[in-house]
Design a protein around this motif. Structure first.
Motif, PDB file in Angstrom:
ATOM      1  N   VAL A 736       0.855  -1.182   0.000  1.00 30.64           N
ATOM      2  CA  VAL A 736       0.000   0.000   0.000  1.00 30.64           C
ATOM      3  C   VAL A 736       0.896   1.240   0.000  1.00 30.64           C
ATOM      4  N   GLN A 737       0.382   2.314  -0.585  1.00 33.37           N
ATOM      5  CA  GLN A 737       1.104   3.582  -0.587  1.00 33.37           C
ATOM      6  C   GLN A 737       0.071   4.704  -0.572  1.00 33.37           C
ATOM      7  N   PHE A 738       0.513   5.880  -0.123  1.00 34.42           N
ATOM      8  CA  PHE A 738      -0.439   6.949   0.120  1.00 34.42           C
ATOM      9  C   PHE A 738       0.020   8.263  -0.502  1.00 34.42           C
ATOM     10  N   ASN A 739      -0.927   8.983  -1.091  1.00 28.43           N
ATOM     11  CA  ASN A 739      -0.752  10.395  -1.405  1.00 28.43           C
ATOM     12  C   ASN A 739      -1.507  11.197  -0.364  1.00 28.43           C
ATOM     13  N   THR A 740      -0.889  12.241   0.157  1.00 25.41           N
ATOM     14  CA  THR A 740      -1.553  13.070   1.166  1.00 25.41           C
ATOM     15  C   THR A 740      -1.543  14.547   0.788  1.00 25.41           C
ATOM     16  N   VAL A 741      -1.147  14.871  -0.422  1.00 29.55           N
ATOM     17  CA  VAL A 741      -1.125  16.262  -0.870  1.00 29.55           C
ATOM     18  C   VAL A 741      -2.529  16.663  -1.293  1.00 29.55           C
ATOM     19  N   SER A 742      -2.979  17.826  -0.863  1.00 28.87           N
ATOM     20  CA  SER A 742      -4.336  18.266  -1.153  1.00 28.87           C
ATOM     21  C   SER A 742      -4.487  18.701  -2.605  1.00 28.87           C
ATOM     22  N   ASN A 743      -5.726  18.645  -3.099  1.00 28.43           N
ATOM     23  CA  ASN A 743      -6.002  19.133  -4.447  1.00 28.43           C
ATOM     24  C   ASN A 743      -5.710  20.622  -4.575  1.00 28.43           C
ATOM     25  N   GLU A 744      -5.907  21.344  -3.491  1.00 26.29           N
ATOM     26  CA  GLU A 744      -5.605  22.773  -3.520  1.00 26.29           C
ATOM     27  C   GLU A 744      -4.134  23.013  -3.854  1.00 26.29           C
ATOM     28  N   THR A 745      -3.264  22.243  -3.202  1.00 24.47           N
ATOM     29  CA  THR A 745      -1.827  22.377  -3.478  1.00 24.47           C
ATOM     30  C   THR A 745      -1.506  21.949  -4.906  1.00 24.47           C
ATOM     31  N   LEU A 746      -2.113  20.866  -5.365  1.00 26.86           N
ATOM     32  CA  LEU A 746      -1.844  20.381  -6.718  1.00 26.86           C
ATOM     33  C   LEU A 746      -2.314  21.385  -7.767  1.00 26.86           C
ATOM     34  N   ARG A 747      -3.445  22.025  -7.537  1.00 23.93           N
ATOM     35  CA  ARG A 747      -3.927  23.037  -8.479  1.00 23.93           C
ATOM     36  C   ARG A 747      -2.991  24.244  -8.510  1.00 23.93           C
ATOM     37  N   LYS A 748      -2.498  24.624  -7.350  1.00 23.77           N
ATOM     38  CA  LYS A 748      -1.531  25.723  -7.308  1.00 23.77           C
ATOM     39  C   LYS A 748      -0.269  25.361  -8.089  1.00 23.77           C
ATOM     40  N   ALA A 749       0.153  24.089  -7.956  1.00 24.48           N
ATOM     41  CA  ALA A 749       1.352  23.644  -8.677  1.00 24.48           C
ATOM     42  C   ALA A 749       1.137  23.682 -10.187  1.00 24.48           C
ATOM     43  N   GLN A 750      -0.080  23.398 -10.622  1.00 23.69           N
ATOM     44  CA  GLN A 750      -0.381  23.480 -12.045  1.00 23.69           C
ATOM     45  C   GLN A 750      -0.279  24.916 -12.553  1.00 23.69           C
ATOM     46  N   LYS A 751      -0.713  25.858 -11.725  1.00 21.50           N
ATOM     47  CA  LYS A 751      -0.716  27.263 -12.138  1.00 21.50           C
ATOM     48  C   LYS A 751       0.669  27.894 -12.024  1.00 21.50           C
ATOM     49  N   GLU A 752       1.426  27.488 -11.014  1.00 24.51           N
ATOM     50  CA  GLU A 752       2.740  28.081 -10.779  1.00 24.51           C
ATOM     51  C   GLU A 752       3.796  26.979 -10.624  1.00 24.51           C
ATOM     52  N   PRO A 753       4.082  26.241 -11.692  1.00 24.93           N
ATOM     53  CA  PRO A 753       4.997  25.093 -11.569  1.00 24.93           C
ATOM     54  C   PRO A 753       6.380  25.457 -11.045  1.00 24.93           C
ATOM     55  N   GLU A 754       6.854  26.673 -11.345  1.00 24.47           N
ATOM     56  CA  GLU A 754       8.194  27.044 -10.898  1.00 24.47           C
ATOM     57  C   GLU A 754       8.276  27.125  -9.376  1.00 24.47           C
ATOM     58  N   MET A 755       7.132  27.329  -8.729  1.00 29.04           N
ATOM     59  CA  MET A 755       7.118  27.441  -7.266  1.00 29.04           C
ATOM     60  C   MET A 755       7.018  26.068  -6.595  1.00 29.04           C
ATOM     61  N   TYR A 756       6.785  25.027  -7.383  1.00 30.84           N
ATOM     62  CA  TYR A 756       6.546  23.697  -6.814  1.00 30.84           C
ATOM     63  C   TYR A 756       7.409  22.628  -7.491  1.00 30.84           C
ATOM     64  N   ARG A 757       8.621  22.995  -7.839  1.00 33.41           N
ATOM     65  CA  ARG A 757       9.448  22.068  -8.603  1.00 33.41           C
ATOM     66  C   ARG A 757       9.843  20.821  -7.814  1.00 33.41           C
ATOM     67  N   ASP A 758       9.842  20.901  -6.484  1.00 30.74           N
ATOM     68  CA  ASP A 758      10.220  19.721  -5.687  1.00 30.74           C
ATOM     69  C   ASP A 758       9.012  19.031  -5.068  1.00 30.74           C
ATOM     70  N   LEU A 759       7.816  19.352  -5.542  1.00 33.96           N
ATOM     71  CA  LEU A 759       6.605  18.703  -5.020  1.00 33.96           C
ATOM     72  C   LEU A 759       6.511  17.286  -5.582  1.00 33.96           C
ATOM     73  N   LEU A 760       6.637  16.303  -4.706  1.00 31.08           N
ATOM     74  CA  LEU A 760       6.557  14.908  -5.108  1.00 31.08           C
ATOM     75  C   LEU A 760       5.145  14.379  -4.910  1.00 31.08           C
ATOM     76  N   VAL A 761       4.705  13.513  -5.823  1.00 25.79           N
ATOM     77  CA  VAL A 761       3.432  12.817  -5.685  1.00 25.79           C
ATOM     78  C   VAL A 761       3.635  11.355  -6.041  1.00 25.79           C
ATOM     79  N   ARG A 762       2.760  10.525  -5.520  1.00 26.47           N
ATOM     80  CA  ARG A 762       2.794   9.108  -5.854  1.00 26.47           C
ATOM     81  C   ARG A 762       1.990   8.917  -7.128  1.00 26.47           C
ATOM     82  N   VAL A 763       2.640   8.468  -8.188  1.00 22.30           N
ATOM     83  CA  VAL A 763       1.950   8.241  -9.459  1.00 22.30           C
ATOM     84  C   VAL A 763       1.261   6.888  -9.411  1.00 22.30           C
ATOM     85  N   ALA A 764       2.030   5.855  -9.186  1.00 18.40           N
ATOM     86  CA  ALA A 764       1.491   4.503  -9.009  1.00 18.40           C
ATOM     87  C   ALA A 764       2.503   3.767  -8.154  1.00 18.40           C
ATOM     88  N   GLY A 765       3.375   2.972  -8.752  1.00 17.86           N
ATOM     89  CA  GLY A 765       4.382   2.279  -7.975  1.00 17.86           C
ATOM     90  C   GLY A 765       5.620   3.116  -7.730  1.00 17.86           C
TER      91      GLY A 765
END
Length: 790
Positions: A736-765
């Motif tokens: 099992v593995q978990f993502n705990t980053v909120s959608n709010e943070t992910l949406r911000k990362a989409q709008k301002e990618p340069e501010m979130y370059r080290d934001l890690l997420v679990r894709v699958a494995g």
């Protein structure tokens, strides 16, 4: 967690540097092959490796403690034209514009490879041989179709091994391997036909050993050259240490923790140079590295803080190199991910707890540097220290998607099922993403991705693709002629069996071509029994040769769809197969009322046996079918439900499905629920997953969940998560593995990618930087259901 200024500078360079193509490896390998025409292919490959080690312009970058690159840039992607070059020629003009995993490449580089490199390899590459020999009936299903995908096995190298530091590399060093190869060579007679292949093998081992030793000595010399002009006293000490370390390893067994870390990286580097491989794993790092750490600590040769910095430096080296892959492959393995899995925790070979100080250092390094490599996995058993489980949940809380959490006992059972001796089965590590593996093994752990939902579609649509109308599967009767649910289910299984058959055809052909065209002299030195037997890894030289893994994609979508057909068509008669097909052809447009009924049918991931039993039936049948085939070495194929980003491209080619999913949308990954359909609780989702017989799917099973980040902000929340993990594993589940980053943070990362370059997420494995994923992949993560209770 704080890190040293040096590591932060290295980290910022890694985060902000775009991967770039270096053509030096392709140039040196091509020129070498021109000089060795007519010689055995294993000798030619080993000689090319040796020539690279002698000719490549080595560089030591600012702040480095661990040195070595396969290209002239810190984040270099290399070209391997002996494996494939046509896709490079076709795609490289748009490398920097790709939506997934773009690379920088100059016009001068493109002109050079088209003029000087590609013409030499025409009709010689692995890719060309595969495309020339794949049977026509398999071609349409296998080649860039999204239905059966194994192009990472005929456009790329295999990788997928765990170098054996415990019994080979750290015991012998490459100088010891060199001497052993010479001794074997002296005992052989070229007049004996049975000795001819062995002579070639040992000659290749001599060349690769001399090559990697030469490369390390050149780094030592480079450090001493830099010392001549260095005025900073701290950096002078660093360079002196680097020179001393590289003069000793990997020629000789390491004697210090620093030497052991550099030895590990040189082994990774050798694999990269020789193959540009997928899933070159670091195995049970906390086990084979601990004796060096412990001795250095006890003798005051190193502090815990210095050891932590060295581990973090290694993490950055592992993350800097770039796996160069086609756009199609990038769709299945998105995010510049090389799947270098590193496993900590678990039990010893004797069955006792194996956790040590280095286990915690690895967890801390992953938290502090926030790199996407290595893929950190932990093994949890019933008696693992509460402190270790707490450290695991604290890392989960950081939102990086790390670590992948595994049931120690289930991993052992999987290897026992695959035929390993009990001690070896207890000594397992992860390979790639979630594949239980062992360091004395030759196996293709990610051989083929098999699209389950294609089998469903072909059964419903007379063997045709709903999106193109092309005949892709077996001919089938019109769906309105199925008199019972059982008849329809049998048709789905017939189509699935056919996909498995063509997966086997493609895999065995690729295996055969690898033995003929791209033997593996460097990595053969890293796996036990190859040296003793005188047999290359590609020819079955490992102690264990385990059958290739066929990974099922879309289990939840297919089970949910079958449940809809069963309930609404055959039990409640609320619709007909004809109307359902019309709704799917219309992509649900105009059939909103029917889609509402479909949505109300039980969905996998909510602990409802109505649909969960269908998922179990599908997975059991898939296992039996897959195990019925044998590979090139006579080993049975293995099944898996592991997840990478494969559920995106496989969904792209599938029309609307009976579960309510629309055409082209992603499928489901691993044994996870379909995104957004697990509406009950994380425990309910886990209970559905645990009903699958994980122990027989020896290629691994994956469970992905999202949790509201607020749940883990308190001690109680962490304790609840630990209890949830233990409960899940008590049911026999593997991962099992978990993502705990909120959608709010992910949406911000989409709008301002340069501010979130080290934001890690679990894709699958695996985890990777969110901003390095395509918009389609980002959305697939955002739409996953976020559980708000434990």
């Amino acid at each position: 967690m704080s890190i040293t200024p040096r590591i932060e500078r290295l980290r910022q360079n890694y985060i902000n540097t775009k991967p770039a193509i270096c053509i030096e490896r392709a140039r040196i390998y091509t020129e070498s092959h021109k000089r060795t025409e007519g010689q055995p292919v294993a000798i030619r490959r080993a000689r090319a490796f040796y020539d690279f080690c002698q000719e490549f312009a080595v560089e030591i970058f600012d702040d480095e403690l661990v040195v070595g690159t396969a290209g002239k840039f810190r984040r270099s992607g290399i070209l391997t034209p002996e494996f494939s070059w046509r896709w490079v020629d076709r795609e490289m003009d748009q490398f920097d514009k790709r939506s997934q995993d773009p690379y920088e490449m100059t016009d001068d580089q493109r002109a050079y490879v088209r003029e000087k490199i590609f013409p030499y390899w025409e009709n010689q590459s692995l890719e060309e041989h595969f495309l020339a020999q794949i049977p026509e009936e398999s071609r349409k299903l296998v080649i860039d179709s999204g239905i059966i995908d194994n192009d990472s096995k005929w456009r790329q190298a295999v990788g997928e091994i765990t170098p054996d530091y415990q019994d080979i590399l750290f015991k012998k060093g490459f100088a010891g391997i060199l001497e052993e190869a010479k001794e074997h060579l002296q005992s052989l007679d070229i007049a004996k036909p049975e000795d001819m292949d062995k002579i070639i093998f040992y000659r290749s081992q001599i060349l690769i050993s001399e090559g990697i030793i030469c490369l390390s000595k050149r780094y030592a010399q480079k450090a001493r050259t830099l010392l001549e002009d260095e005025v900073d006293s701290d950096r002078r000490r660093d360079l002196e240490t680097i020179a001393t370390v590289c003069e000793h390893v990997p020629a000789e067994p390491p004697t210090t923790f620093h030497e052991a870390v550099q030895f590990v990286w040189f082994t990774q580097l050798g694999g990269i140079i020789s193959e540009n491989p997928l899933a070159l794993n670091l195995g049970r790092f906390d086990q084979y590295m601990y004796p060096y750490y412990q001795e250095d600590i006890e003798n005051n040769r190193i502090s815990k803080e210095s050891a932590q910095e060295l581990v973090e430096a290694l993490w950055l080296k592992l993350s800097e190199w770039v796996w160069t892959i086609s756009a199609n492959t990038a769709g299945f393995f998105a995010g510049y991910n090389q799947f270098q899995n590193l496993t900590v925790g678990g039990k010893t070979r004797d069955g006792f707890d194996a956790t040590n100080d280095l286990s915690y250092i690895c967890l801390a390094a992953t938290e502090s540097v926030r790199t996407h490599q290595p893929g950190l996995s932990v093994r949890i058993h019933a008696d693992c220290p509460a402190q270790f489980l707490r450290a695991v949940t604290e890392l989960v809380r950081t939102g990086t998607g790390f670590p992948a959490i595994h049931n120690d006992q289930a991993g052992t059972q999987m290897l026992l099922q695959a035929g390993y001796e009990p001690e070896d089965a207890r000594d397992w590590n992860n390979c790639g993403c979630v594949v239980p593996h062992f360091r004395k093994t030759g196996e293709w752990t990610s051989a083929v991705n098999v699209n389950f939902s294609a089998a469903l579609e072909y059964a419903m649509n007379e063997g045709k693709s709903r999106m193109t109308g092309e005949q892709m599967g077996l001919a089938e009767v019109p769906s309105n002629r199925f008199a019972t649910y059982e008849q329809f289910q049998a048709a789905v299984i017939r189509q699935l069996d056919n996909l498995v058959r063509h997966s086997v055809i493609a895999s065995v052909l690729a295996q055969k071509l690898h033995t003929e065209i791209v033997p593996r002299p460097f990595l053969s030195a890293c796996v036990e029994d190859c040296l003793e037997r005188g047999v290359d890894l590609s020819r079955g030289g490992a102690h264990y040769n385990v059958g290739p893994v066929l990974t099922g994609i879309g289990l939840a979508v297919t089970a949910n769809s079958l449940a809809v057909v069963k309930k609404l068509v055959f039990e409640e008669k609320a619709t007909t197969m004809e109307e359902l097909n019309m709704a799917l052809d219309a992509n649900w447009q105009g059939y909103e009322a029917l889609r509402g009924k479909v949505k109300a049918v039980p969905k996998y991931g909510n602990d409802d046996n109505y649909v969960d039993e269908i998922a179990v039936y599908l997975s059991n049948t898939y296992y039996r079918t897959t195990r019925g085939y044998r590979d090139l070495f006579g080993s049975p194929f293995n099944s898996a439900f592991m997840g990478i980003s494969n559920y995106i491209p496989t969904g792209r080619v599938i029309g609307a499905t009976p579960c309510g999913r629309k055409a082209g949308e992603p499928l489901s990954e691993g044994v996870s629920p379909y995104a957004g359909s697990d509406i009950e609780s994380p425990l309910a989702a886990m209970r559905s997953s645990a009903k699958v017989n994980h122990d027989v799917h020896t290629g691994g099973t994956l469970m992905n969940l999202r949790l509201n980040e607020e749940l883990l902000k308190t001690d109680r929340g962490l304790n609840n998560l630990g209890a949830l993990i233990r409960s899940y594993f008590s049911l026999g589940a593997f991962h099992v593995q978990f993502n705990t980053v909120s959608n709010e943070t992910l949406r911000k990362a989409q709008k301002e990618p340069e501010m979130y370059r080290d934001l890690l997420v679990r894709v699958a494995g695996y985890s990777t930087q969110f901003v390095n994923l395509s918009p389609e992949m980002q959305e697939a993560i955002i739409v996953r259901n976020t559980h708000s209770n434990l």
